[in-house]
Design a protein around this motif. Sequence first.
Motif, PDB file in Angstrom:
ATOM      1  N   THR A 105       5.102  -5.861  -9.291  1.00  0.00           N
ATOM      2  CA  THR A 105       3.693  -5.567  -9.018  1.00  0.00           C
ATOM      3  C   THR A 105       3.494  -4.061  -8.940  1.00  0.00           C
ATOM      4  OG1 THR A 105       3.947  -5.510  -6.605  1.00  0.00           O
ATOM      5  CG2 THR A 105       3.524  -7.669  -7.612  1.00  0.00           C
ATOM      6  N   THR A 106       2.232  -3.651  -8.921  1.00  0.00           N
ATOM      7  CA  THR A 106       1.932  -2.228  -8.749  1.00  0.00           C
ATOM      8  C   THR A 106       2.428  -1.730  -7.394  1.00  0.00           C
ATOM      9  OG1 THR A 106      -0.289  -2.793  -7.933  1.00  0.00           O
ATOM     10  CG2 THR A 106      -0.073  -2.281 -10.279  1.00  0.00           C
ATOM     11  N   ASN A 107       2.437  -2.610  -6.385  1.00  0.00           N
ATOM     12  CA  ASN A 107       2.954  -2.211  -5.075  1.00  0.00           C
ATOM     13  C   ASN A 107       4.433  -1.846  -5.144  1.00  0.00           C
ATOM     14  OD1 ASN A 107       0.638  -2.444  -3.450  1.00  0.00           O
ATOM     15  ND2 ASN A 107       0.878  -4.656  -3.296  1.00  0.00           N
ATOM     16  N   GLY A 108       5.155  -2.457  -6.067  1.00  0.00           N
ATOM     17  CA  GLY A 108       6.556  -2.098  -6.254  1.00  0.00           C
ATOM     18  C   GLY A 108       6.702  -0.686  -6.790  1.00  0.00           C
ATOM     19  N   ASP A 109       5.821  -0.298  -7.703  1.00  0.00           N
ATOM     20  CA  ASP A 109       5.822   1.080  -8.204  1.00  0.00           C
ATOM     21  C   ASP A 109       5.486   2.065  -7.088  1.00  0.00           C
ATOM     22  OD1 ASP A 109       6.501   0.436 -10.798  1.00  0.00           O
ATOM     23  OD2 ASP A 109       4.491   0.774 -11.632  1.00  0.00           O
ATOM     24  N   ILE A 182       2.866  10.791   3.144  1.00  0.00           N
ATOM     25  CA  ILE A 182       2.570  10.033   1.925  1.00  0.00           C
ATOM     26  C   ILE A 182       3.792   9.210   1.519  1.00  0.00           C
ATOM     27  CG2 ILE A 182       2.079  10.212  -0.549  1.00  0.00           C
ATOM     28  CD1 ILE A 182       0.463  12.774   0.129  1.00  0.00           C
ATOM     29  N   GLY A 183       4.952   9.860   1.497  1.00  0.00           N
ATOM     30  CA  GLY A 183       6.169   9.155   1.113  1.00  0.00           C
ATOM     31  C   GLY A 183       6.491   7.999   2.040  1.00  0.00           C
ATOM     32  N   VAL A 184       6.316   8.222   3.338  1.00  0.00           N
ATOM     33  CA  VAL A 184       6.583   7.170   4.318  1.00  0.00           C
ATOM     34  C   VAL A 184       5.587   6.025   4.153  1.00  0.00           C
ATOM     35  CG1 VAL A 184       6.529   6.644   6.793  1.00  0.00           C
ATOM     36  CG2 VAL A 184       7.726   8.688   5.979  1.00  0.00           C
ATOM     37  N   SER A 185       4.317   6.357   3.945  1.00  0.00           N
ATOM     38  CA  SER A 185       3.284   5.326   3.796  1.00  0.00           C
ATOM     39  C   SER A 185       3.480   4.505   2.531  1.00  0.00           C
ATOM     40  CB  SER A 185       1.888   5.972   3.772  1.00  0.00           C
ATOM     41  OG  SER A 185       1.600   6.593   5.003  1.00  0.00           O
ATOM     42  N   CYS A 186       4.007   5.126   1.488  1.00  0.00           N
ATOM     43  CA  CYS A 186       4.231   4.400   0.235  1.00  0.00           C
ATOM     44  C   CYS A 186       5.458   3.508   0.295  1.00  0.00           C
ATOM     45  CB  CYS A 186       4.387   5.388  -0.918  1.00  0.00           C
ATOM     46  SG  CYS A 186       2.865   6.213  -1.424  1.00  0.00           S
ATOM     47  N   SER A 187       6.412   3.816   1.189  1.00  0.00           N
ATOM     48  CA  SER A 187       7.698   3.119   1.157  1.00  0.00           C
ATOM     49  C   SER A 187       7.915   2.177   2.339  1.00  0.00           C
ATOM     50  CB  SER A 187       8.844   4.136   1.086  1.00  0.00           C
ATOM     51  OG  SER A 187       8.815   5.037   2.187  1.00  0.00           O
ATOM     52  N   ASP A 189       8.044  -1.439   4.174  1.00  0.00           N
ATOM     53  CA  ASP A 189       8.560  -2.695   3.630  1.00  0.00           C
ATOM     54  C   ASP A 189       7.450  -3.639   3.161  1.00  0.00           C
ATOM     55  OD1 ASP A 189      11.184  -1.991   3.926  1.00  0.00           O
ATOM     56  OD2 ASP A 189      11.514  -3.153   5.764  1.00  0.00           O
ATOM     57  N   SER A 190       6.340  -3.688   3.896  1.00  0.00           N
ATOM     58  CA  SER A 190       5.267  -4.620   3.567  1.00  0.00           C
ATOM     59  C   SER A 190       4.438  -4.109   2.384  1.00  0.00           C
ATOM     60  CB  SER A 190       4.351  -4.821   4.778  1.00  0.00           C
ATOM     61  OG  SER A 190       3.229  -5.618   4.424  1.00  0.00           O
ATOM     62  N   PRO A 191       4.416  -4.813   1.251  1.00  0.00           N
ATOM     63  CA  PRO A 191       3.656  -4.345   0.086  1.00  0.00           C
ATOM     64  C   PRO A 191       2.182  -4.099   0.378  1.00  0.00           C
ATOM     65  CG  PRO A 191       5.081  -6.180  -0.512  1.00  0.00           C
ATOM     66  CD  PRO A 191       5.116  -6.086   0.985  1.00  0.00           C
ATOM     67  N   SER A 192       1.564  -4.952   1.214  1.00  0.00           N
ATOM     68  CA  SER A 192       0.125  -4.844   1.464  1.00  0.00           C
ATOM     69  C   SER A 192      -0.232  -3.623   2.301  1.00  0.00           C
ATOM     70  CB  SER A 192      -0.388  -6.110   2.159  1.00  0.00           C
ATOM     71  OG  SER A 192       0.223  -6.262   3.432  1.00  0.00           O
ATOM     72  N   LEU A 193       0.750  -3.034   2.972  1.00  0.00           N
ATOM     73  CA  LEU A 193       0.493  -1.887   3.835  1.00  0.00           C
ATOM     74  C   LEU A 193       0.757  -0.550   3.146  1.00  0.00           C
ATOM     75  CD1 LEU A 193       1.953  -3.116   7.257  1.00  0.00           C
ATOM     76  CD2 LEU A 193      -0.424  -3.170   6.465  1.00  0.00           C
TER      77      LEU A 193
END
Length: 216
Positions: A105-109, A182-187, A189-193
Amino acid sequence: MPKGSLHDWLYASEGTSRLNYIQITNILADVASALDYLHNHCVPIVVHGDLKPSNILLDDEMVAHVGDFGLARFLGTTSYQNSSTGIRGTIGYAAPEYGLGSDMTTNGDVYSFGMLLLEVMTRKKPTDDVFNEGYSLHKFASMALPDHVMDVIDLNILNIYQGVCEADAQKIEECLASTIKIGVSCSVDSPSLRMNMEKVVHELHRIQNTLPNIEV
């Protein structure tokens, strides 16, 4: 590409030139803009699936280009197939849900981008030996927020700002904290967050607009 890959610059031999913070911010903004286009402006949506420093290529002007679409998938088409099993080469950058068999999914990217950003800022690979038994690059960076960001930043990227005035040093530290956030928010564990790439682009552009106004 004439200037090689982001990986080449991150792990160049001692004594060779390294990327400074302005260059890094520009590269991250280029990559984020490319992902925003793939995720939010392409029809069909494209998931890259293999984002890592060796796949970020730099041209003569040090503009970053996302390369190697060998694992890329189109979403919302009949040709889409579950391909999370093809992510073996992206260990450390692949979203944790892929290990559970979830579709790409895009969340994985977004997760991969977050790990790439944290690697660039700390010069620590997600697969570094220090990260084990629940201790990760994400946790290493998140634990530094908000007051100890300077302790985790690769100081090589700050060489352009040596000797700046106290006020500008404070601005730089705030920008560094924003970048790490930004890096922490993107990585997470929860994809929706995870942070949306459109917001990532906005935040990086804000940082870009702040840095040139600092006296060097």
